[in-house]
Design a protein around this motif. Structure first.
Motif, short mmCIF file in Angstrom:
data_model
loop_
_atom_site.label_atom_id
_atom_site.label_comp_id
_atom_site.label_asym_id
_atom_site.label_seq_id
_atom_site.Cartn_x
_atom_site.Cartn_y
_atom_site.Cartn_z
N GLN A 155 88.69 2.47 23.95
CA GLN A 155 87.66 2.68 24.65
C GLN A 155 86.60 1.87 23.93
O GLN A 155 85.92 1.00 24.71
CB GLN A 155 87.04 4.08 24.93
N LEU A 156 86.55 1.94 22.65
CA LEU A 156 85.56 1.23 21.91
C LEU A 156 85.89 -0.34 21.95
O LEU A 156 84.84 -1.18 22.02
CB LEU A 156 85.64 1.67 20.43
N GLU A 157 87.19 -0.68 21.70
CA GLU A 157 87.70 -2.03 22.08
C GLU A 157 87.21 -2.71 23.36
O GLU A 157 86.72 -3.80 23.33
CB GLU A 157 89.03 -2.09 21.84
N GLU A 158 87.48 -1.75 24.40
CA GLU A 158 86.88 -2.34 25.87
C GLU A 158 85.54 -2.60 25.65
O GLU A 158 85.10 -3.80 26.28
CB GLU A 158 87.44 -1.35 26.84
N SER A 159 84.78 -1.68 25.25
CA SER A 159 83.34 -2.07 25.35
C SER A 159 83.00 -3.23 24.38
O SER A 159 82.11 -4.13 24.59
CB SER A 159 82.61 -0.80 24.91
N LEU A 160 83.72 -3.41 23.21
CA LEU A 160 83.25 -4.47 22.17
C LEU A 160 83.67 -5.78 23.03
O LEU A 160 83.01 -6.64 23.07
CB LEU A 160 84.26 -4.61 21.01
N PHE A 161 85.07 -5.76 23.72
CA PHE A 161 85.31 -7.13 24.31
C PHE A 161 84.39 -7.45 25.77
O PHE A 161 84.02 -8.58 25.96
CB PHE A 161 86.94 -7.09 24.70
N GLU B 147 80.82 -2.53 13.63
CA GLU B 147 80.87 -1.73 12.45
C GLU B 147 81.41 -0.08 12.85
O GLU B 147 81.70 0.57 11.75
CB GLU B 147 79.46 -1.55 11.75
N LYS B 148 81.31 -0.06 13.95
CA LYS B 148 81.86 1.43 14.47
C LYS B 148 83.40 1.57 14.16
O LYS B 148 83.86 2.65 14.47
CB LYS B 148 81.39 1.71 16.07
N ARG B 149 83.97 0.29 14.15
CA ARG B 149 85.25 0.37 13.95
C ARG B 149 85.87 0.75 12.64
O ARG B 149 85.20 0.44 11.78
CB ARG B 149 86.00 -1.09 14.30
N GLY B 150 86.55 1.40 12.20
CA GLY B 150 87.18 2.04 10.99
C GLY B 150 87.39 0.88 9.96
O GLY B 150 87.22 1.30 8.94
N GLY B 151 88.01 -0.13 10.38
CA GLY B 151 88.40 -1.23 9.54
C GLY B 151 87.20 -2.28 9.18
O GLY B 151 87.49 -3.32 8.80
N GLY C 245 94.28 -13.49 15.88
CA GLY C 245 92.94 -14.21 15.81
C GLY C 245 92.15 -13.37 17.07
O GLY C 245 91.05 -13.35 17.23
N GLY C 246 93.06 -12.69 17.87
CA GLY C 246 92.63 -12.05 19.07
C GLY C 246 91.98 -10.77 18.52
O GLY C 246 91.66 -9.82 19.70
N SER C 247 92.15 -10.23 17.49
CA SER C 247 91.54 -9.03 16.96
C SER C 247 90.04 -8.94 17.10
O SER C 247 89.31 -9.81 17.18
CB SER C 247 91.80 -8.87 15.48
N SER C 248 89.45 -7.62 17.48
CA SER C 248 88.09 -7.51 17.62
C SER C 248 87.36 -7.80 16.15
O SER C 248 86.08 -7.97 16.13
CB SER C 248 87.83 -5.92 17.96
N TYR C 249 88.16 -7.75 15.09
CA TYR C 249 87.53 -7.93 13.75
C TYR C 249 87.25 -9.34 13.51
O TYR C 249 86.62 -9.71 12.42
CB TYR C 249 88.47 -7.32 12.51
#
Length: 436
Positions: free
Chosen positions: A284-290, A306-310, A10-14
């Motif tokens: 780096q993208l995850e850090e900015s998302l969180f 939506e910039k995340r590949g999944g 559940g802690g996923s950025s998705y």
């Protein structure tokens, strides 16, 4: 009627995308309880996602109770659906999966080649434990798995766990359908693609728009460089006229690793030297998302996700759960048992195929034989997947070595041992089944 969804990982950025999907489907799929589950190292991210989720629900004025916990067994009580989206070892493990193969001159990718096998080794035992808990606590619940490598993981659960209600999902068929619709100036719901193959190794045999066969038109546009349906985590490469005209199949972006191996490897090596591995870019993208998720004024899923590949995995999962709950009998592309759908593969093999989605689960639509140009490759991939599952469960070095040698992106008996030994050592804390 109470309807409970448990999201493991559940802690996923998705996760905000899943929450958005549930909110949007309240009229047809009235989930009134969501429980987010994670492990201790992911506690901070879990809380961040939890508070964002509460703000999203409040903003939408939805009747959904959202909570989060580190106690998986407690969360599973009375669950109807369980979404699994875990990453054993986190992005640091993914970076190792990418870096070590690249160092030895092989493709470094999280779901293909050596990296994909290692991810399966780490992931399958954990998901087997989750399936055991589900069978004991909420045996009527559906596990919707979009943990990669999705096809391999789904086959391991269906064939070796006691829980039978498992379906794997992937965003590649969804992306392909939408990109093909854009190419043909059609609506996505008007486009139907007959897929054949395995997760991350499917081909489109036929493209219909409102029942009209538009396959040749799509091929022409691909040849003329008018199409680009590549996820964010894969660099786009063009397909040659000869490849498209000879195979008469619509490839997916992951096929670049197998049919343009040297070109992809050189691009990946260049990208690695310039920016590090894809995992390090994603960190780096995850850090900015969180950072964004923690902003108290944010109460919707941000476009940046939506910039995340999944991206869109969650949309696919929500559509699937909605269709099961409502017995829609619509057609979706999922990972499930073959059951004779592809005559050239075993019945218990997991394939990625168009299925009619019912309350009893997916019913695959018969395909027949694998097209001759790719028959050998698909059968080789399936055999390699079976070897990977065997090794993940047995923990035997010989089984792991066989999986490496038979992987189309390795197939070098000496270098396979070098790769395997280094990766087993690097990941040993997440591989208790291997007695290292």
């Amino acid at each position: 009627m109470a309807l409970k969804l448990v999201i493991i990982g559940g802690g996923s950025s998705y996760t905000p995308e899943i929450i958005e999907g549930i909110i949007q489907r309240q009229d047809t799929f009235p989930v009134n309880e969501i429980v987010l589950v994670d492990i201790e190292p992911g506690k901070h991210k879990l809380e961040t996602i939890g508070y964002l989720g509460k703000r999203m629900i409040h903003q939408a004025n939805a009747n959904i109770k959202l909570s989060w916990t580190l106690n998986r067994k407690e969360a599973l009580v009375n669950a109807n659906f369980i979404a699994t989206q875990i990453r054993v070892g986190g992005l640091k493990a993914r970076a190792i999966d990418e870096r070590i193969p690249l160092k030895h001159g092989f493709i470094g990718q999280e779901t293909n080649g050596a990296g994909g096998i290692m991810k399966a080794f780490r992931t399958i035992p954990v998901l087997m434990e989750i399936a055991k808990d589900v069978q004991e606590i909420c045996p009527d619940a559906w596990i919707i798995n979009f943990t990669n490598p999705a096809g391999i993981v789904t086959e391991a659960l269906l064939n070796y766990s006691r829980h039978e209600k498992v379906i794997g999902v992937c965003n590649i068929p969804f992306n392909t359908q939408h990109s093909t619709a854009e190419l043909l100036n059609a609506k996505p719901e008007e486009v139907q693609i007959e897929f054949i193959g395995l997760n991350h190794f499917i081909f489109g045999k036929k493209i219909l728009v409102d029942g009209e066969n538009r396959t040749e038109e799509v091929f022409d546009r691909l040849i003329n460089r008018e199409a680009n349906y590549t996820p964010a985590n894969i660099m786009p490469l063009n397909w040659s006229r000869t490849f498209i005209q000879s195979t008469k199949l619509l490839p997916n972006p992951y096929h670049q690793y197998y049919f343009q191996t040297e070109t992809v490897l050189q691009k990946d090596l260049h990208a690695y030297k310039e920016n590090g591995t894809r995992a390090e870019v994603v960190q780096q993208l995850e850090e900015s998302l969180f950072d964004l998720y923690q902003q108290p004024e944010l109460n919707i899923k941000p476009k940046e996700l939506e910039k995340r590949g999944g991206a869109f995995y969650s949309k696919v999962a929500c559509s699937l759960m909605d269709s099961i709950y409502n017995n829609k009998n619509d057609i979706q592309t999922v990972n499930t048992h073959n059951h004779g759908t592809i005559t050239d593969l075993p019945n218990d093999a997991v394939i990625e195929a168009n299925c009619v989605i019912t309350k009893g689960g997916p019913k695959p639509i018969s395909i027949g034989k694998i097209p001759a140009p790719v028959k050998g490759m698909i059968q080789n991939m399936k055999a390699m997947e079976e070897l990977t599952i065997q090794a993940a469960l047995s923990g035997k070095y010989e089984d792991a070595y066989n999986a490496f040698v038979m992987n189309p992106l390795i197939q070098d008996e000496k270098k396979a041992k070098v790769l395997l030994d280094e990766l087993l050592e690097a990941h040993k804390s997440f591989l208790p089944q291997f007695k290292l």
